[in-house]
Motif scaffolding. Structure first.
Motif, PDB file in Angstrom:
ATOM      1  N   GLY A 121       0.800  -1.213   0.000  1.00 56.68           N
ATOM      2  CA  GLY A 121       0.000   0.000   0.000  1.00 56.68           C
ATOM      3  C   GLY A 121       0.833   1.263   0.000  1.00 56.68           C
ATOM      4  N   ARG A 122       0.313   2.303   0.676  1.00 59.42           N
ATOM      5  CA  ARG A 122       0.934   3.617   0.650  1.00 59.42           C
ATOM      6  C   ARG A 122       2.216   3.675   1.467  1.00 59.42           C
ATOM      7  N   ASN A 123       2.446   2.673   2.325  1.00 60.52           N
ATOM      8  CA  ASN A 123       3.691   2.651   3.093  1.00 60.52           C
ATOM      9  C   ASN A 123       4.894   2.248   2.242  1.00 60.52           C
ATOM     10  N   ALA A 124       4.656   1.561   1.142  1.00 59.76           N
ATOM     11  CA  ALA A 124       5.763   0.978   0.387  1.00 59.76           C
ATOM     12  C   ALA A 124       6.749   2.028  -0.142  1.00 59.76           C
ATOM     13  N   PRO A 125       6.307   3.107  -0.814  1.00 58.56           N
ATOM     14  CA  PRO A 125       7.299   4.058  -1.354  1.00 58.56           C
ATOM     15  C   PRO A 125       8.197   4.685  -0.287  1.00 58.56           C
ATOM     16  N   PRO A 126       7.644   5.285   0.787  1.00 57.30           N
ATOM     17  CA  PRO A 126       8.572   5.849   1.780  1.00 57.30           C
ATOM     18  C   PRO A 126       9.431   4.804   2.472  1.00 57.30           C
ATOM     19  N   ASN A 127       8.887   3.611   2.700  1.00 58.25           N
ATOM     20  CA  ASN A 127       9.692   2.559   3.335  1.00 58.25           C
ATOM     21  C   ASN A 127      10.844   2.126   2.444  1.00 58.25           C
ATOM     22  N   LEU A 128      10.626   2.145   1.136  1.00 54.72           N
ATOM     23  CA  LEU A 128      11.713   1.789   0.217  1.00 54.72           C
ATOM     24  C   LEU A 128      12.867   2.782   0.339  1.00 54.72           C
ATOM     25  N   ILE A 129      12.544   4.058   0.512  1.00 50.75           N
ATOM     26  CA  ILE A 129      13.602   5.062   0.677  1.00 50.75           C
ATOM     27  C   ILE A 129      14.378   4.810   1.962  1.00 50.75           C
ATOM     28  N   VAL A 130      13.671   4.486   3.049  1.00 46.84           N
ATOM     29  CA  VAL A 130      14.353   4.210   4.321  1.00 46.84           C
ATOM     30  C   VAL A 130      15.261   2.993   4.194  1.00 46.84           C
ATOM     31  N   VAL A 131      14.779   1.928   3.575  1.00 47.94           N
ATOM     32  CA  VAL A 131      15.583   0.719   3.413  1.00 47.94           C
ATOM     33  C   VAL A 131      16.814   1.007   2.561  1.00 47.94           C
ATOM     34  N   ALA A 132      16.658   1.832   1.518  1.00 48.03           N
ATOM     35  CA  ALA A 132      17.817   2.224   0.710  1.00 48.03           C
ATOM     36  C   ALA A 132      18.820   2.984   1.565  1.00 48.03           C
ATOM     37  N   GLY A 133      18.318   3.859   2.446  1.00 50.22           N
ATOM     38  CA  GLY A 133      19.212   4.586   3.336  1.00 50.22           C
ATOM     39  C   GLY A 133      19.940   3.673   4.295  1.00 50.22           C
ATOM     40  N   LEU A 134      19.260   2.647   4.802  1.00 48.36           N
ATOM     41  CA  LEU A 134      19.908   1.688   5.696  1.00 48.36           C
ATOM     42  C   LEU A 134      20.953   0.862   4.950  1.00 48.36           C
ATOM     43  N   ALA A 135      20.657   0.482   3.712  1.00 46.90           N
ATOM     44  CA  ALA A 135      21.643  -0.243   2.905  1.00 46.90           C
ATOM     45  C   ALA A 135      22.862   0.634   2.641  1.00 46.90           C
ATOM     46  N   ALA A 136      22.615   1.920   2.358  1.00 46.00           N
ATOM     47  CA  ALA A 136      23.732   2.844   2.141  1.00 46.00           C
ATOM     48  C   ALA A 136      24.561   3.000   3.408  1.00 46.00           C
ATOM     49  N   LEU A 137      23.897   3.033   4.565  1.00 44.61           N
ATOM     50  CA  LEU A 137      24.613   3.147   5.833  1.00 44.61           C
ATOM     51  C   LEU A 137      25.563   1.979   6.030  1.00 44.61           C
ATOM     52  N   ALA A 138      25.145   0.780   5.647  1.00 43.80           N
ATOM     53  CA  ALA A 138      25.993  -0.402   5.814  1.00 43.80           C
ATOM     54  C   ALA A 138      27.291  -0.283   5.027  1.00 43.80           C
ATOM     55  N   LEU A 139      27.258   0.472   3.932  1.00 45.44           N
ATOM     56  CA  LEU A 139      28.436   0.608   3.070  1.00 45.44           C
ATOM     57  C   LEU A 139      29.208   1.895   3.304  1.00 45.44           C
ATOM     58  N   ALA A 140      28.569   2.870   3.951  1.00 38.06           N
ATOM     59  CA  ALA A 140      29.169   4.193   4.091  1.00 38.06           C
ATOM     60  C   ALA A 140      30.274   4.192   5.136  1.00 38.06           C
ATOM     61  N   GLY A 141      31.254   5.043   4.913  1.00 34.38           N
ATOM     62  CA  GLY A 141      32.329   5.195   5.886  1.00 34.38           C
ATOM     63  C   GLY A 141      32.583   6.641   6.242  1.00 34.38           C
ATOM     64  N   SER A 142      32.559   7.527   5.241  1.00 33.87           N
ATOM     65  CA  SER A 142      32.834   8.940   5.480  1.00 33.87           C
ATOM     66  C   SER A 142      31.615   9.611   6.115  1.00 33.87           C
ATOM     67  N   PRO A 143      31.835  10.653   6.911  1.00 36.11           N
ATOM     68  CA  PRO A 143      30.716  11.312   7.601  1.00 36.11           C
ATOM     69  C   PRO A 143      29.610  11.798   6.673  1.00 36.11           C
ATOM     70  N   TRP A 144      29.972  12.411   5.537  1.00 29.84           N
ATOM     71  CA  TRP A 144      28.915  12.958   4.689  1.00 29.84           C
ATOM     72  C   TRP A 144      28.058  11.854   4.082  1.00 29.84           C
ATOM     73  N   ARG A 145      28.677  10.710   3.750  1.00 25.94           N
ATOM     74  CA  ARG A 145      27.886   9.607   3.202  1.00 25.94           C
ATOM     75  C   ARG A 145      26.981   9.004   4.285  1.00 25.94           C
ATOM     76  N   ILE A 146      27.463   8.952   5.518  1.00 28.54           N
ATOM     77  CA  ILE A 146      26.611   8.448   6.594  1.00 28.54           C
ATOM     78  C   ILE A 146      25.405   9.363   6.784  1.00 28.54           C
ATOM     79  N   VAL A 147      25.623  10.670   6.754  1.00 27.47           N
ATOM     80  CA  VAL A 147      24.503  11.602   6.886  1.00 27.47           C
ATOM     81  C   VAL A 147      23.549  11.472   5.703  1.00 27.47           C
ATOM     82  N   MET A 148      24.083  11.225   4.513  1.00 26.30           N
ATOM     83  CA  MET A 148      23.229  11.065   3.343  1.00 26.30           C
ATOM     84  C   MET A 148      22.542   9.707   3.306  1.00 26.30           C
ATOM     85  N   SER A 149      22.936   8.787   4.190  1.00 30.01           N
ATOM     86  CA  SER A 149      22.326   7.458   4.188  1.00 30.01           C
ATOM     87  C   SER A 149      21.043   7.456   5.025  1.00 30.01           C
ATOM     88  N   PHE A 150      21.037   6.798   6.148  1.00 29.06           N
ATOM     89  CA  PHE A 150      19.820   6.650   6.944  1.00 29.06           C
ATOM     90  C   PHE A 150      19.212   7.977   7.393  1.00 29.06           C
TER      91      PHE A 150
END
Length: 326
Positions: A121-150
């Protein structure tokens, strides 16, 4: 791993809900401590200042997003998963600070797993963005990438929810998936980070079809908040590029998360916030982005004062504690 909302054994469900609230509260306390320490740290170490502010943002969005997890996924994490998630977050913070690679991967993996029921339903689009941010967090190392992740993904997902409701937007999963692909590609592409930051927020504006225009503080506050990262390329002229991102998120926090969600973290009635509340981080942003040391110090003092003011406003409100277990 979870109970469907309203379907778990009453007593176990009650304590699972209590765990979720307690973890949100603990994360918010950590956030406040990290922010205050981070704002006071530049006189001792610029690197420490940056690390503490990043940890403050991560803790803040863990608190805000996890409190709303049942509404976002229609599930309640079973015991003791809430505390396991918090422990993994703290281990990630320590591991990142001592430069262990992929420090946030265990935390991200569990949190993504908890989001798996939320793609309906309507939760899917925003939840997909959050999950992408969490996936990015797992790979991020530099401060700016961490802020841009989750943190940034959480802020964008919340604005997507609110804009969709207020502007009656119907943004489906396909355009959101396209945005997520662009977001991840730009975040990890070998391009200058001011360009990456600006293009990601430009892509988000394209997804939500611009700005929500209104006199209410959410509208003009988040309009400025989501515009500041677009100015990150001014870093090529000597301005602090990363702080266009950081201060933009700060403005979004004071325009959306602080007035709407923080009282709920501590089970308090929502205060009557002044309409000028987003002006605190906006003025602080202007002062910080000048790069002039006395004004930078004034910016830090303004944000510390704003945090103390918000905490005092929330604490003095009527509490709505949990009742006895069933």
């Amino acid at each position: 791993m979870w109970y469907r909302i309203g379907r778990g054994p009453p007593r176990e469900y009650f304590y699972a809900n209590l765990d979720l609230v307690r973890v949100s509260q603990i994360a918010l306390v950590f956030s406040f401590v990290f922010f205050i320490a981070g704002l006071a740290a530049p006189r001792f170490s610029i690197l420490l200042h940056g690390d503490l502010m990043v940890l403050g943002l991560l803790s803040f969005y863990l608190s805000v997003m996890y409190l709303q997890h049942p509404a976002f996924t229609n599930t309640m994490p079973k015991r003791p998963l809430s505390y396991v998630l918090l422990i993994l977050f703290l281990l990630g913070a320590v591991s990142w600070y001592i430069h262990i690679p992929f420090a946030w991967a265990p935390f991200s993996a569990l949190y993504i797993a908890l989001y798996t029921p939320g793609f309906k339903g309507r939760n899917a689009p925003p939840n997909l963005i959050v999950v992408a941010g969490l996936a990015a967090l797992a790979l991020a190392g530099s401060p700016w990438r961490i802020v841009m992740s989750f943190p940034a993904a959480s802020a964008m997902s919340l604005m997507l929810r609110v804009d969709s409701a207020k502007r009656r937007l119907n943004i489906g999963l396909a355009p959101t998936a396209a945005f997520v692909a662009v977001y991840l590609a730009l975040l990890f592409a070998p391009i200058p980070r001011p360009i990456s930051i600006a293009l990601i927020f430009a892509a988000f504006l394209a997804l939500v079809k611009g700005f929500y225009l209104s006199k209410e503080p959410y509208a003009w506050g988040t309009a400025i908040g989501r515009s500041l990262p677009l100015l990150a390329p001014l870093g090529f002229l000597g301005l602090p590029a990363d702080h266009f991102l950081y201060m933009g998120i700060a403005v979004i926090m004071f325009s959306l998360c602080v007035p709407w969600f923080l009282p709920s973290v501590f089970l308090r009635q929502v205060p009557r916030w002044p309409s000028y509340l987003p002006l605190l981080p906006i003025v602080a942003s202007i002062l910080r982005l000048t790069g002039y040391l006395p004004l930078v110090a004034a910016s830090a003092l303004l944000l510390i004062g704003g945090g103390i003011y918000v905490a005092a406003m929330i604490i003095k409100e009527k509490a709505f504690p949990f009742g006895p277990p069933p």
